[in-house]
Scaffold this motif. Structure first.
Motif, PDB file in Angstrom:
ATOM      1  N   ASN A 392       0.821  -1.209   0.000  1.00  5.64           N
ATOM      2  CA  ASN A 392       0.000   0.000   0.000  1.00  5.64           C
ATOM      3  C   ASN A 392       0.856   1.261   0.000  1.00  5.64           C
ATOM      4  O   ASN A 392       0.495   2.283  -0.575  1.00  5.64           O
ATOM      5  N   SER A 395       1.935   1.837  -3.410  1.00  8.48           N
ATOM      6  CA  SER A 395       0.782   2.283  -4.177  1.00  8.48           C
ATOM      7  C   SER A 395       0.494   3.765  -3.961  1.00  8.48           C
ATOM      8  O   SER A 395       0.287   4.520  -4.922  1.00  8.48           O
ATOM      9  N   ALA A 396       0.511   4.195  -2.712  1.00 11.49           N
ATOM     10  CA  ALA A 396       0.162   5.581  -2.402  1.00 11.49           C
ATOM     11  C   ALA A 396       1.266   6.554  -2.773  1.00 11.49           C
ATOM     12  O   ALA A 396       1.004   7.671  -3.229  1.00 11.49           O
ATOM     13  N   LEU A 516      -6.743   4.470  -3.358  1.00  9.02           N
ATOM     14  CA  LEU A 516      -5.674   3.585  -3.807  1.00  9.02           C
ATOM     15  C   LEU A 516      -6.031   2.764  -5.042  1.00  9.02           C
ATOM     16  O   LEU A 516      -5.186   2.029  -5.561  1.00  9.02           O
TER      17      LEU A 516
END
Length: 552
Positions: A392, A395-396, A516
């Motif tokens: 994550n 991803s961010a 996301l």
């Protein structure tokens, strides 16, 4: 609590092993009973795994060795001092009945159909003497990567060197008895031409599925018509013939004295045939363990020739070896899909089990997969950040550089660096690769509706009231406070600590989809703590401003 060698001989450990419900110990106890019944004074317990090198090794093949090793280590704990050996046997003398789909040039192999795999040229690099040698080398390389202790055996070498000559002569002597075992398992047409012996044509080099005209047990020969119709007599010894695969199982067990072999569910119906042939030849059938087969993402059986499953190299591109070993340990009698989506969960579960191990008593430890993965001596590693959170974070942040990710990690967990936590550094590299290849292409962002815009505005304001170093639990509670006040996200089947309605998972699904581009993820409060409150608010601000986050 240390899991070092000094504790291995403790009475508590041995007692826990005797009652452990972990499947490797259940199988090991069967071997203990077998050994006690045999009454041998200086035994060696032989574990065997089989490999058909008609295609490149896949994870199912590897899993068989991993699981067998787990049973072997469990047995060694129960019976210290008893010699054990693992033999990885490759049926590389088998004829190439079809051309695998995943070779670079199928036409190149067509002239070699039905020839023994060790007589088929290497279609990949010409580095090896044959296709069989190439695939054997791939298997051994992968097994060595994991540090398995094993002996490798080639059927070609065993047949041609004469190591199987005594059992082949015995098959000729017991020919009628073996035929009586085999014929009821075959259809009418197959019965008419069946023989446990497959001659290798001295003219074409092909493995022949032809009826035998004569079996001379005294001379140790078989007579048949070759492909050109000429009557031919060959000795059953010296690599001139090989056995059909079902008789081969039982004959090999009898010849080598195999004590334990596991195989996939597709072999289950034939287990009685293998056992009967082994007994007919004077052997004692080994203990068996039948495991379920791996499936691809469509639920179809994984095939070496189709290449529709993960290879070992593919798994190891995105995750550490131990996560693969964990996947092999878990629920072996349950069919499981084996494709890229299962990797992140396997990684995090491995480290969770590893972190729990030092706090467990021996009974719990022997049921913990890491005891079996590491042969009773797992390392002491506790990750400050999960693999799911790292994904994550990539991803961010749209980070493709380890240094950028380490900037977030060091801010979240002061004092943790790549130098003092190489395990986490290893996972950072895996996370970047996995995100680029699997998460990023599947990301689908959506714009928020009016209710969701208001929710995100309130969420950003709430986060702004928290301390910059607020922990994941504090942030998670703030998220829940925001959601409880919005009717859409109230779940009346649950209760909040104050007695009101709980929070629907739809709230967190909305956050992941909008911020996301994913359907789900780990606990969002923990992610915010890692990514940073200010960074998260900035991400929300971009969404509220109408930016397209899919552009980075």
């Amino acid at each position: 609590m240390s899991a070092g060698p000094a504790a291995i001989n403790s009475s508590d450990l041995l007692e826990a092993a005797r009652v452990s419900k972990a499947w490797p110990f259940e199988e090991a106890r069967k071997l203990v009973a077998r050994l006690e019944k045999s009454g041998e004074t200086n035994p060696e317990v032989l574990f065997e795994t089989g490999y058909g090198p008609s295609g490149l090794p896949h994870i199912g093949t590897f899993g068989e060795v991993a699981r067998t090793t787990m049973v072997r280590r469990a047995f060694e704990l129960l019976m210290p001092g008893v010699k054990t050996r693992l033999l990885c046997f490759s049926d590389d003398m088998d004829g190439m009945r079809k051309i695998p789909d995943n070779v670079p040039d199928r036409a190149f192999l067509e002239p070699y159909l039905h020839m023994p795999l060790t007589s088929v040229p290497d279609p990949f690099t010409n580095e090896y003497p044959s296709f069989g040698h190439h695939n054997n080398a791939m298997l051994r390389r992968f097994l060595d990567t994991f540090g398995f202790e094993y002996d490798f055996a080639s059927a070609t070498e065993y047949y041609k060197s004469g190591r199987l000559d005594p059992i082949l002569k015995r098959v000729a002597e017991c020919y009628d008895e073996i035929m009586a075992i085999m014929l009821p398992t075959l259809g009418p047409e197959r019965r008419a031409t069946y023989s446990p012996f497959l001659p290798i044509s001295p003219k074409t080099g092909r493995v022949l599925y032809v009826p035998l005209k004569k079996v001379d047990a005294a001379a140790g020969t078989i007579t048949f018509d070759d492909e050109d119709g000429e009557e031919t007599t060959l000795p059953v010894t010296g690599g001139h013939v090989k056995l059909q695969w079902k008789p081969d199982f039982g004959a090999r067990w009898a010849a080598l004295g195999v004590d334990f072999e596991m195989f996939g569910k597709d072999h289950g119906p034939n287990m009685g045939v293998y056992d009967s042939i082994c007994k007919a030849l004077g052997g004692r059938p080994p203990e068996h363990f039948v495991y379920e087969l791996f499936l691809d993402d469509k639920g179809e059986k994984i095939s070496k020739s189709k290449g529709n499953g993960l290879t070992i190299d593919e798994w190891l591109t995105y995750a550490p070896t131990e996560s693969l070993a964990l996947y092999m340990f878990q629920r072996p009698r349950q069919a499981k899909k084996l494709y890229f989506d299962v990797i992140p969960r396997a990684v995090d579960e491995y480290y969770q089990h590893l972190a729990a191990y030092p706090r467990q008593d021996w009974k719990e430890r022997l049921g913990n997969p890491v005891w079996h993965i590491h042969g009773g001596n797992p390392p002491e590693i506790e990750l400050p950040v999960s693999f799911a959170l790292l994904l994550n974070l990539v991803s961010a942040s749209h980070a493709h550089d380890k240094d950028v990710l380490w900037g977030f990690i060091s801010a979240h967990v002061p004092g943790v660096t790549p130098e003092n936590h190489p395990e986490l550094d290893r996972l950072v590299a895996y996370a970047i690769r996995y995100f680029d290849d699997f998460v990023k292409p599947a990301k689908v962002f959506r714009a928020p509706d009016e209710v969701e815009v208001a929710a995100l505005e309130t969420l950003s304001e709430k986060l702004g009231t928290l301390a910059p170093d607020a922990d994941g639990a504090t942030i998670q509670n703030a998220l829940l406070d925001v959601a409880r006040a919005i009717e859409r996200y109230q779940d009346h089947t649950k209760k909040s600590p104050e007695g009101g309605p709980g929070v629907s998972v739809a709230f967190f699904q909305m956050i992941y989809q909008v911020l996301l581009g994913q359907e789900r993820g780990p606990r969002f409060g923990s992610f915010v703590a890692l990514y940073g409150i200010d960074n998260t608010r900035a991400l929300i601000g971009r969404v509220l401003a109408g930016e397209d986050l899919s552009q980075g």
